[in-house]
Design an enzyme around this catalytic site. Sequence first.
Site, PDB file in Angstrom:
ATOM      1  N   ARG A  77       0.855  -1.183   0.000  1.00 34.70           N
ATOM      2  CA  ARG A  77       0.000   0.000   0.000  1.00 34.70           C
ATOM      3  C   ARG A  77       0.892   1.233   0.000  1.00 34.70           C
ATOM      4  O   ARG A  77       1.945   1.253   0.621  1.00 34.70           O
ATOM      5  CB  ARG A  77      -0.924   0.047   1.237  1.00 34.70           C
ATOM      6  CG  ARG A  77      -2.149  -0.853   1.131  1.00 34.70           C
ATOM      7  CD  ARG A  77      -3.135  -0.382   0.059  1.00 34.70           C
ATOM      8  NE  ARG A  77      -4.309  -1.227  -0.071  1.00 34.70           N
ATOM      9  CZ  ARG A  77      -4.460  -2.209  -0.960  1.00 34.70           C
ATOM     10  NH1 ARG A  77      -3.479  -2.491  -1.814  1.00 34.70           N
ATOM     11  NH2 ARG A  77      -5.582  -2.889  -1.030  1.00 34.70           N
ATOM     12  N   HIS A 113      -1.075  -0.087 -10.013  1.00 31.49           N
ATOM     13  CA  HIS A 113      -1.828  -0.995  -9.132  1.00 31.49           C
ATOM     14  C   HIS A 113      -2.295  -2.246  -9.905  1.00 31.49           C
ATOM     15  O   HIS A 113      -3.480  -2.597  -9.904  1.00 31.49           O
ATOM     16  CB  HIS A 113      -3.032  -0.281  -8.475  1.00 31.49           C
ATOM     17  CG  HIS A 113      -3.485  -0.969  -7.218  1.00 31.49           C
ATOM     18  ND1 HIS A 113      -3.950  -0.299  -6.110  1.00 31.49           N
ATOM     19  CD2 HIS A 113      -3.552  -2.283  -6.892  1.00 31.49           C
ATOM     20  CE1 HIS A 113      -4.269  -1.174  -5.158  1.00 31.49           C
ATOM     21  NE2 HIS A 113      -4.039  -2.384  -5.619  1.00 31.49           N
TER      22      HIS A 113
HETATM   23  P1  NDP Z   1      -2.196 -11.136   4.989  1.00 37.02           P
HETATM   24  O1  NDP Z   1      -3.147 -10.573   5.999  1.00 37.02           O
HETATM   25  O2  NDP Z   1      -2.296 -12.558   4.615  1.00 37.02           O
HETATM   26  O3  NDP Z   1      -0.688 -10.894   5.489  1.00 37.02           O
HETATM   27  C1  NDP Z   1      -0.274  -9.711   6.086  1.00 37.02           C
HETATM   28  C2  NDP Z   1       1.117  -9.917   6.645  1.00 37.02           C
HETATM   29  O4  NDP Z   1       1.567  -8.689   7.221  1.00 37.02           O
HETATM   30  C3  NDP Z   1       1.133 -10.953   7.774  1.00 37.02           C
HETATM   31  O5  NDP Z   1       2.315 -11.718   7.724  1.00 37.02           O
HETATM   32  C4  NDP Z   1       1.112 -10.088   9.016  1.00 37.02           C
HETATM   33  O6  NDP Z   1       1.680 -10.689  10.168  1.00 37.02           O
HETATM   34  C5  NDP Z   1       1.957  -8.930   8.565  1.00 37.02           C
HETATM   35  N1  NDP Z   1       1.688  -7.753   9.397  1.00 37.02           N
HETATM   36  C6  NDP Z   1       0.553  -7.065   9.540  1.00 37.02           C
HETATM   37  N2  NDP Z   1       0.705  -6.057  10.422  1.00 37.02           N
HETATM   38  C7  NDP Z   1       1.978  -6.139  10.845  1.00 37.02           C
HETATM   39  C8  NDP Z   1       2.735  -5.395  11.771  1.00 37.02           C
HETATM   40  N3  NDP Z   1       2.205  -4.362  12.451  1.00 37.02           N
HETATM   41  N4  NDP Z   1       4.015  -5.761  11.984  1.00 37.02           N
HETATM   42  C9  NDP Z   1       4.554  -6.812  11.312  1.00 37.02           C
HETATM   43  N5  NDP Z   1       3.887  -7.546  10.414  1.00 37.02           N
HETATM   44  C10 NDP Z   1       2.609  -7.210  10.188  1.00 37.02           C
HETATM   45  O7  NDP Z   1      -2.305 -10.191   3.716  1.00 37.02           O
HETATM   46  P2  NDP Z   1      -1.983 -10.558   2.181  1.00 37.02           P
HETATM   47  O8  NDP Z   1      -0.657 -11.195   2.136  1.00 37.02           O
HETATM   48  O9  NDP Z   1      -3.115 -11.270   1.572  1.00 37.02           O
HETATM   49  O10 NDP Z   1      -1.949  -9.100   1.527  1.00 37.02           O
HETATM   50  C11 NDP Z   1      -1.036  -8.124   1.963  1.00 37.02           C
HETATM   51  C12 NDP Z   1      -1.390  -6.777   1.355  1.00 37.02           C
HETATM   52  O11 NDP Z   1      -1.091  -6.762  -0.040  1.00 37.02           O
HETATM   53  C13 NDP Z   1      -2.873  -6.414   1.380  1.00 37.02           C
HETATM   54  O12 NDP Z   1      -3.268  -5.937   2.656  1.00 37.02           O
HETATM   55  C14 NDP Z   1      -2.936  -5.333   0.336  1.00 37.02           C
HETATM   56  O13 NDP Z   1      -2.648  -4.082   0.923  1.00 37.02           O
HETATM   57  C15 NDP Z   1      -1.807  -5.702  -0.629  1.00 37.02           C
HETATM   58  N6  NDP Z   1      -2.308  -6.148  -1.947  1.00 37.02           N
HETATM   59  C16 NDP Z   1      -1.889  -5.465  -3.067  1.00 37.02           C
HETATM   60  C17 NDP Z   1      -2.294  -5.872  -4.317  1.00 37.02           C
HETATM   61  C18 NDP Z   1      -1.779  -5.180  -5.532  1.00 37.02           C
HETATM   62  O14 NDP Z   1      -2.194  -5.498  -6.651  1.00 37.02           O
HETATM   63  N7  NDP Z   1      -0.862  -4.243  -5.408  1.00 37.02           N
HETATM   64  C19 NDP Z   1      -3.211  -7.004  -4.505  1.00 37.02           C
HETATM   65  C20 NDP Z   1      -3.601  -7.639  -3.270  1.00 37.02           C
HETATM   66  C21 NDP Z   1      -3.158  -7.214  -2.045  1.00 37.02           C
HETATM   67  P3  NDP Z   1       1.022 -12.020  10.789  1.00 37.02           P
HETATM   68  O15 NDP Z   1       1.423 -13.149   9.833  1.00 37.02           O
HETATM   69  O16 NDP Z   1       1.655 -12.128  12.117  1.00 37.02           O
HETATM   70  O17 NDP Z   1      -0.462 -11.791  10.822  1.00 37.02           O
END
Ligand code: NDP
Length: 310
Positions: free
Chosen positions: A225, A273
Site C-alpha cells: 500500500r 496498481h
Molecule cells: P495477509 O493478511 O495474509 O498478510 C499480512 C502480513 O503482514 C502478515 O504476515 C502479518 O503478520 C503482517 N503484518 C501485519 N501487520 C503487521 C505489523 N504491524 N508488523 C509486522 N507484520 C505485520 O495479507 P496478504 O498477504 O493477503 O496481503 C497483503 C497486502 O497486499 C494487502 O493488505 C494489500 O494491501 C496488498 N495487496 C496489493 C495488491 C496489488 O495489486 N498491489 C493485490 C492484493 C493485495 P502475521 O502473519 O503475524 O499476521
Amino acid sequence: MSVTVLFDAPRANWTAFERPLRDALNEAGIEAQLNTKAEPDTVDYVVYAPGGGITDFAPYTNTRAVLSLWAGVEKIVINPTLTQPLARMVDPGMTEGMTEWVVGHAMRHHLGMDAHLTAKAGSWNQTAPPLARHRRVGVLGLGALGSAAAQALAALKFDVSGWSRRPKKINAITCYSGDDGLREVIASSDILVLLLPLTTATENLLNADSLALMPKKASILNPGRGQLIDDDALLAALDTGQIGSATLDVFRVEPLPAEHPFWAHPRVTVTPHIASETRAETAATVIAENIRRGEAGEPFLHLVDRNAGY
Ligand code: NDP
C-alpha cells in the site's frame, strides 16, 4: 434451503464475477439467490467491495458474513456499522499473480537489466551479476502474498528473510518479528519487498529513519500500500543515492497524479496498481467455500482481526 447472497460492488465486478460465482455456488451444492439487490434483512451473505451501494450495514440484521472481494480491507474495517464477521480475500489466482510481479521486478534489479536496456552502442561492460544466493531479499509481511513471494524467491536461491507481526517458521526463509526483527530485515535487504496491509501500525513504516538503515543503493518494491512509505523520505533517499531504485505499484492517491515526482524520477518505476488482482474464477470458489462453511456451522476462512486491522 436457499441462501440469499447479495453482491454489492461496482458494476464492472458483477459482470466479471456473476458467472463464476453462480458456477462455484452450484459446484459447492449451495442453492443461492445471488443478486445485486435484496431487502437488507433477507440477506444471508454480502459479497462486498467498496463502491457498490452499501455504506450502512446495520439493517443487515440476519447477515452471517461479509465476504470481501479484495485482500486489502483498510477501507472496510473503518466502517463502524459493519459488525458482522468480515472475511478478506485470499485467492490462489491473486497469489500467483503477485508472486510473478515480485519475482519479475526482483529479477530486474538483481540482474541489473536496466543498464542493458539503456546501454549505448559500443558499451561493453562484462561484469556479470552475482548469483541469487548472494543477493539478500527482505519481505515485510509474510501473509498469503508475502509468504508465497518469499518462497518463490527462495526457490530461486535468493537469501530471503521476512518479517511478520507474530513469529513464524517458513522453510528456507529467515523469519523475524518485532521492532528488532524489522531493523534486522531492513538493514540486510539489497531488495526489500513490502507486502504488509495498511494499518495504524504499518503506516509510514518506511520513513527517513528506516530508509537510512538500508544497505546503500538497495531496491524497494512496493506492491503493498502507498501509505507504507513516506513519499518525501523515499524521494530524498533516492536523490542522495542511499536508495538505488524503487518500483511502486500502490500510492497514497490513485491514479497517481501526473504531476507526482515519482512519475518523472529516473530511478522510480510506476506500475498502476496491477501487481495482482482478485481473479474471478479462483476467487469464486473461495467465496462459495466460505458460504458452505457458514451454512455447515464451520468457522469462516480468512476472518479479519478487527483489533489488528487486517
Ligand atoms: P495477509 O493478511 O495474509 O498478510 C499480512 C502480513 O503482514 C502478515 O504476515 C502479518 O503478520 C503482517 N503484518 C501485519 N501487520 C503487521 C505489523 N504491524 N508488523 C509486522 N507484520 C505485520 O495479507 P496478504 O498477504 O493477503 O496481503 C497483503 C497486502 O497486499 C494487502 O493488505 C494489500 O494491501 C496488498 N495487496 C496489493 C495488491 C496489488 O495489486 N498491489 C493485490 C492484493 C493485495 P502475521 O502473519 O503475524 O499476521
